[in-house]
Motif scaffolding. Structure first.
Motif, PDB file in Angstrom:
ATOM      1  N   SER A  69       0.833  -1.215   0.000  1.00  0.00           N
ATOM      2  CA  SER A  69       0.000   0.000   0.000  1.00  0.00           C
ATOM      3  C   SER A  69       0.861   1.256   0.000  1.00  0.00           C
ATOM      4  O   SER A  69       0.578   2.224  -0.700  1.00  0.00           O
ATOM      5  CB  SER A  69      -0.921  -0.008   1.223  1.00  0.00           C
ATOM      6  N   MET A  70       1.930   1.241   0.807  1.00  0.00           N
ATOM      7  CA  MET A  70       2.831   2.398   0.864  1.00  0.00           C
ATOM      8  C   MET A  70       3.494   2.641  -0.489  1.00  0.00           C
ATOM      9  O   MET A  70       3.564   3.784  -0.972  1.00  0.00           O
ATOM     10  CB  MET A  70       3.894   2.177   1.937  1.00  0.00           C
ATOM     11  N   LEU A  71       3.977   1.542  -1.115  1.00  0.00           N
ATOM     12  CA  LEU A  71       4.690   1.715  -2.381  1.00  0.00           C
ATOM     13  C   LEU A  71       3.738   2.155  -3.491  1.00  0.00           C
ATOM     14  O   LEU A  71       4.130   2.905  -4.391  1.00  0.00           O
ATOM     15  CB  LEU A  71       5.404   0.421  -2.776  1.00  0.00           C
ATOM     16  N   GLU A  72       2.477   1.709  -3.436  1.00  0.00           N
ATOM     17  CA  GLU A  72       1.505   2.173  -4.429  1.00  0.00           C
ATOM     18  C   GLU A  72       1.350   3.689  -4.361  1.00  0.00           C
ATOM     19  O   GLU A  72       1.269   4.370  -5.387  1.00  0.00           O
ATOM     20  CB  GLU A  72       0.157   1.492  -4.185  1.00  0.00           C
ATOM     21  N   ILE A  73       1.305   4.236  -3.145  1.00  0.00           N
ATOM     22  CA  ILE A  73       1.185   5.689  -2.969  1.00  0.00           C
ATOM     23  C   ILE A  73       2.415   6.392  -3.539  1.00  0.00           C
ATOM     24  O   ILE A  73       2.316   7.418  -4.223  1.00  0.00           O
ATOM     25  CB  ILE A  73       0.996   6.026  -1.477  1.00  0.00           C
ATOM     26  N   VAL A  74       3.592   5.826  -3.288  1.00  0.00           N
ATOM     27  CA  VAL A  74       4.844   6.432  -3.770  1.00  0.00           C
ATOM     28  C   VAL A  74       4.881   6.446  -5.295  1.00  0.00           C
ATOM     29  O   VAL A  74       5.140   7.485  -5.919  1.00  0.00           O
ATOM     30  CB  VAL A  74       6.056   5.662  -3.210  1.00  0.00           C
ATOM     31  N   ILE A  75       4.625   5.287  -5.918  1.00  0.00           N
ATOM     32  CA  ILE A  75       4.679   5.180  -7.382  1.00  0.00           C
ATOM     33  C   ILE A  75       3.645   6.102  -8.029  1.00  0.00           C
ATOM     34  O   ILE A  75       3.931   6.788  -9.013  1.00  0.00           O
ATOM     35  CB  ILE A  75       4.439   3.717  -7.828  1.00  0.00           C
ATOM     36  N   GLN A  76       2.441   6.146  -7.470  1.00  0.00           N
ATOM     37  CA  GLN A  76       1.399   7.001  -8.041  1.00  0.00           C
ATOM     38  C   GLN A  76       1.814   8.471  -7.986  1.00  0.00           C
ATOM     39  O   GLN A  76       1.603   9.225  -8.937  1.00  0.00           O
ATOM     40  CB  GLN A  76       0.080   6.783  -7.300  1.00  0.00           C
ATOM     41  N   ASN A  77       2.421   8.895  -6.885  1.00  0.00           N
ATOM     42  CA  ASN A  77       2.863  10.284  -6.775  1.00  0.00           C
ATOM     43  C   ASN A  77       3.956  10.612  -7.784  1.00  0.00           C
ATOM     44  O   ASN A  77       3.949  11.681  -8.407  1.00  0.00           O
ATOM     45  CB  ASN A  77       3.354  10.551  -5.354  1.00  0.00           C
ATOM     46  N   LEU A  78       4.918   9.688  -7.952  1.00  0.00           N
ATOM     47  CA  LEU A  78       6.025   9.952  -8.876  1.00  0.00           C
ATOM     48  C   LEU A  78       5.532  10.038 -10.321  1.00  0.00           C
ATOM     49  O   LEU A  78       5.955  10.917 -11.089  1.00  0.00           O
ATOM     50  CB  LEU A  78       7.096   8.865  -8.743  1.00  0.00           C
ATOM     51  N   ILE A  79       4.641   9.109 -10.711  1.00  0.00           N
ATOM     52  CA  ILE A  79       4.130   9.134 -12.092  1.00  0.00           C
ATOM     53  C   ILE A  79       3.250  10.360 -12.319  1.00  0.00           C
ATOM     54  O   ILE A  79       3.334  11.023 -13.362  1.00  0.00           O
ATOM     55  CB  ILE A  79       3.355   7.832 -12.388  1.00  0.00           C
ATOM     56  N   THR A  80       2.399  10.682 -11.339  1.00  0.00           N
ATOM     57  CA  THR A  80       1.539  11.870 -11.455  1.00  0.00           C
ATOM     58  C   THR A  80       2.374  13.142 -11.572  1.00  0.00           C
ATOM     59  O   THR A  80       2.064  14.039 -12.368  1.00  0.00           O
ATOM     60  CB  THR A  80       0.604  11.965 -10.225  1.00  0.00           C
ATOM     61  N   ASN A  81       3.456  13.237 -10.791  1.00  0.00           N
ATOM     62  CA  ASN A  81       4.350  14.394 -10.885  1.00  0.00           C
ATOM     63  C   ASN A  81       5.004  14.486 -12.254  1.00  0.00           C
ATOM     64  O   ASN A  81       5.171  15.574 -12.817  1.00  0.00           O
ATOM     65  CB  ASN A  81       5.434  14.305  -9.805  1.00  0.00           C
ATOM     66  N   ALA A  82       5.401  13.318 -12.799  1.00  0.00           N
ATOM     67  CA  ALA A  82       6.039  13.314 -14.126  1.00  0.00           C
ATOM     68  C   ALA A  82       5.074  13.859 -15.176  1.00  0.00           C
ATOM     69  O   ALA A  82       5.466  14.644 -16.052  1.00  0.00           O
ATOM     70  CB  ALA A  82       6.477  11.893 -14.477  1.00  0.00           C
ATOM     71  N   VAL A  83       3.805  13.453 -15.090  1.00  0.00           N
ATOM     72  CA  VAL A  83       2.795  13.956 -16.028  1.00  0.00           C
ATOM     73  C   VAL A  83       2.579  15.457 -15.824  1.00  0.00           C
ATOM     74  O   VAL A  83       2.447  16.221 -16.781  1.00  0.00           O
ATOM     75  CB  VAL A  83       1.457  13.194 -15.834  1.00  0.00           C
ATOM     76  N   LYS A  84       2.583  15.874 -14.563  1.00  0.00           N
ATOM     77  CA  LYS A  84       2.331  17.276 -14.222  1.00  0.00           C
ATOM     78  C   LYS A  84       3.381  18.202 -14.835  1.00  0.00           C
ATOM     79  O   LYS A  84       3.054  19.300 -15.319  1.00  0.00           O
ATOM     80  CB  LYS A  84       2.318  17.413 -12.702  1.00  0.00           C
TER      81      LYS A  84
END
Length: 681
Positions: free
Chosen positions: A569-584
């Motif tokens: 669960s923790m790593l899912e939050i981390v990966i989602q934030n990194l990918i979302t930031n890359a798109v941003k």
């Protein structure tokens, strides 16, 4: 045709007669032989003949007699063969514990007479049992060591069985490529042996495996070759099983006419044989065919019957297929609410099956490859040797040493007691003050830790809630469009899968949030497990596909199957934030690449983009909890400023580290390093 059947019956009767005559001859010969090794060998011949006709009661009777004679003669070869056949019978009767025990005993006897072929036969059987138990490494080593002996000696019949067993083991543990490899080898050997039954079994497996890899042309070729063999033998008992699979493969390549022919024929055979599983598979596939041919009313009846059968048989794989087809059917008919319900059921079951599949992957593919590529040696039990310790010191010297030791211990106790008494007497008050100060320090430290944990939790809830708000907003936007007439029913029909996906994601986020609040409110402690990082990438990429397409960004997934030991669960939050930031922070024409690789025995995860980059000064602020640093995205997207801070906290809680490498106007690379296994104490 009648002449051929009559010939087959006569041939079978002749073989049976010859076999019975051989058994009678061996029984008579055995009765007149002396109690020596020759009698043991004759008895073994008789045991093998009885085993072939599956007369296990007689086999076990002769095994008991032959074992007793072999023991009295100290004839280990006889003991090895009788114990091995007894283990085979145990295995056929699903008495696994007895089978393993007898196989291991037989291997010990074979080892004592240096019979490498016997050891290989035992290892082959033990390998399959160990794999079924979940002991994959041990099982594969056993099976592969056996195969190397069979290949060396050119034993085609043994190789056929060994290749087949290993192919089944790889398939059952989810390694499709390895299963394909060994099914091909099994087929090749069976063709040399002209083993029609074995060839049909291998071709059926190849058809199934190629379909699993979406290689439908080869799947069709394998199934049709099998049907040719069935025609030659005039044996149509399993056509009902193969025809739906063949029809489904033709359906996948849009050859609807051939698909219809095979599926209807398959349904007919299955109904005639009262094979409910065959009927279920045929009805599902025919339902898909009817949808493609726009015969929607017909499809409804077919899928309804299939749905009832899937639930009756508790066949979750076919049920999942049926739910997907019902969703497609109602979407096509414009029944959007029903389609949405089917979609929810589909994702709920899919999530369950994916978790079960993940749980069954008890050994990483890298380990499987390592075992498969390592030269195999025959596995034999190690001999244990007893080593006796001898005392060389004289009794007098030992006595003196003992007295000296006691004297030293007594002196040490006296001095220690004196020091303790002196210390307690002289510094009782100082000690009390020190203890009080130490307790205050502990309380202050604990308060600081609690404050830090609360801050982390606040940030975490903010991030998850932000993502939840995005998913719900997306759903609301779709529904508002429909309500206001902004899109047609046809357009809405196309958007239903995406709408359902967003609803499912919102549900998943909310579920994670509630679980987190329930399990972590007392202490923010990770719950590490072994899971495939590639699956996390695939899930998170699917969430941002629409945004990626809208911004004209190219997203490249270079992730590969690799297992990480962390809190999922923790790593899912981390990966989602990194990918979302890359798109941003990327725009039209920019590229985002996600990847993972082995790095110094750990997993190195990378999310790279060719966006606007980050200055060296701002890089220092990214992971600082006190700075709450945030900037505007390429399309004025706003952020909470908490994402990378919480990422750092979560990664470090899982014994990992996170860092960034970035150049303004060139792009950024965010790296995460995590363990592949629990850290040794």
């Amino acid at each position: 045709m009648k002449q051929l059947i009559l010939y087959a019956i006569c041939l079978s009767a002749a073989i049976s007669f010859a076999q019975n005559a051989k058994i009678d001859s061996l029984t008579v010969r055995l009765a007149y032989q002396n109690q020596d090794s020759t009698k043991v060998e004759t008895s073994l011949l008789l045991i093998n003949e009885l085993y072939k006709i599956e007369d296990y009661n007689k086999v076990l009777l002769f095994i008991a007699q032959t074992s007793e004679l072999s023991k009295s003669l100290n004839y280990n070869r006889g003991l090895a063969e009788t114990t091995f056949i007894k283990a085979l019978i145990n295995n056929k009767q699903e008495n696994e514990v007895e089978a393993v025990s007898n196989f291991e005993t037989a291997r010990t006897y074979y080892t004592s007479v240096s019979d490498t072929l016997g050891i290989a036969k035992v290892n082959n059987n033990l390998g399959v049992i160990e794999i079924q138990r979940g002991n994959y490494k041990k099982g594969l080593q056993n099976s592969l060591s056996a195969i190397s002996i069979f290949e060396e000696k050119g034993l085609k019949s043994e190789l056929s069985k060994a290749y087949n067993n290993l192919a089944d083991a790889y398939y059952n543990t989810g390694f499709v490529d390895k299963a394909l490899q060994y099914n091909k080898k099994a087929l090749s050997v069976r063709e040399e042996l002209d083993d029609l039954e074995g060839m049909m079994y291998s071709l059926k497996n190849l058809g199934k495996l190629y379909a699993k890899k979406d290689d439908y042309r080869r799947s069709i070729d394998s199934y049709e070759r099998m049907l040719m063999l069935l025609d030659k033998e005039d044996d149509k008992s399993i056509r009902g099983e193969i025809l739906p699979s063949l029809g489904k493969s033709y359906l996948a390549i849009e050859d609807l006419d051939k698909a219809a022919d095979y599926l209807r024929e398959g349904l007919k055979y299955s109904r005639n044989q009262k094979d409910e599983l065959g009927v279920l598979k045929s009805l599902n596939a025919i339902g898909e065919l009817s949808i493609k041919n726009k015969r929607l009313k017909l499809a409804e009846g077919q899928l309804l019957e299939a749905l009832k059968l899937a639930r009756k048989l508790d066949n979750e794989e076919e049920l999942l297929y049926n739910l997907k087809l019902n969703r497609d059917l109602d979407s096509t008919r414009g029944f959007y609410e029903d389609a949405f319900n089917w979609q929810n059921q589909y994702y709920s079951l899919k999530e369950k099956l994916d978790k079960e599949k993940e749980a069954s992957a008890k050994i990483p593919e890298s380990t499987i490859e390592e075992i498969s590529e390592t030269p195999t040696e025959i596995i034999i039990p190690q001999k244990l040797e007893k080593v006796e310790d001898t005392l060389t010191a004289s009794p007098e010297k030992s006595k003196q040493d003992l007295l000296l030791m006691y004297g030293l211990i007594a002196a040490l106790v006296f001095v220690t007691a004196l020091l303790i008494f002196s210390y307690l007497k002289s510094s009782k008050e100082a000690k009390s003050n020190k203890a009080f100060a130490k307790e205050n320090k502990k309380l202050a430290l604990k308060n600081a830790q609690l404050e830090e944990v609360n801050q982390v939790k606040d940030k975490l809830f903010s991030i998850v809630s932000h993502d939840l708000k995005d998913s719900i907003s997306s759903i609301k936007a779709f529904l508002d469009l429909l309500k206001d007439g902004g899109i047609s029913k046809e357009e809405f029909n196309e958007l239903i899968p995406e709408l359902s996906e967003n609803a499912n994601n919102a549900s998943s986020l909310l579920f994670n949030l509630l679980n987190w609040s329930k399990s972590q409110m007392q202490n923010l402690q990770p719950k590490p497990e072994l899971f495939n990082i590639q699956e996390i990438f695939q899930i998170k990429i699917s969430l941002i596909e629409k945004k990626v397409n809208d911004k004209g960004i190219i997203l490249i997934d270079e992730s590969r199957r690799e297992f990480v030991y962390a809190d999922r669960s923790m790593l899912e939050i981390v990966i989602q934030n990194l990918i979302t930031n890359a798109v941003k922070f990327t725009g039209k024409g920019d590229v985002i690449t996600v990847s993972n690789q082995d790095y110094n025995g750990k997993v190195l995860i990378c999310v790279e983009d060719t966006g606007i980059g980050i200055s060296e000064e701002n890089q220092k602020k990214l992971f600082n909890a006190k700075k709450n640093f945030t900037t505007i995205g390429t399309e004025n997207e706003k952020g909470t400023g908490l994402g990378l801070t919480i990422c750092k906290d979560l990664v470090e809680l899982n014994n990992g580290r996170i860092w960034v490498e970035s150049t303004p106007n060139i792009g950024s690379k965010f790296f995460i390093e995590l363990p592949k296994a629990p850290l040794s104490e």
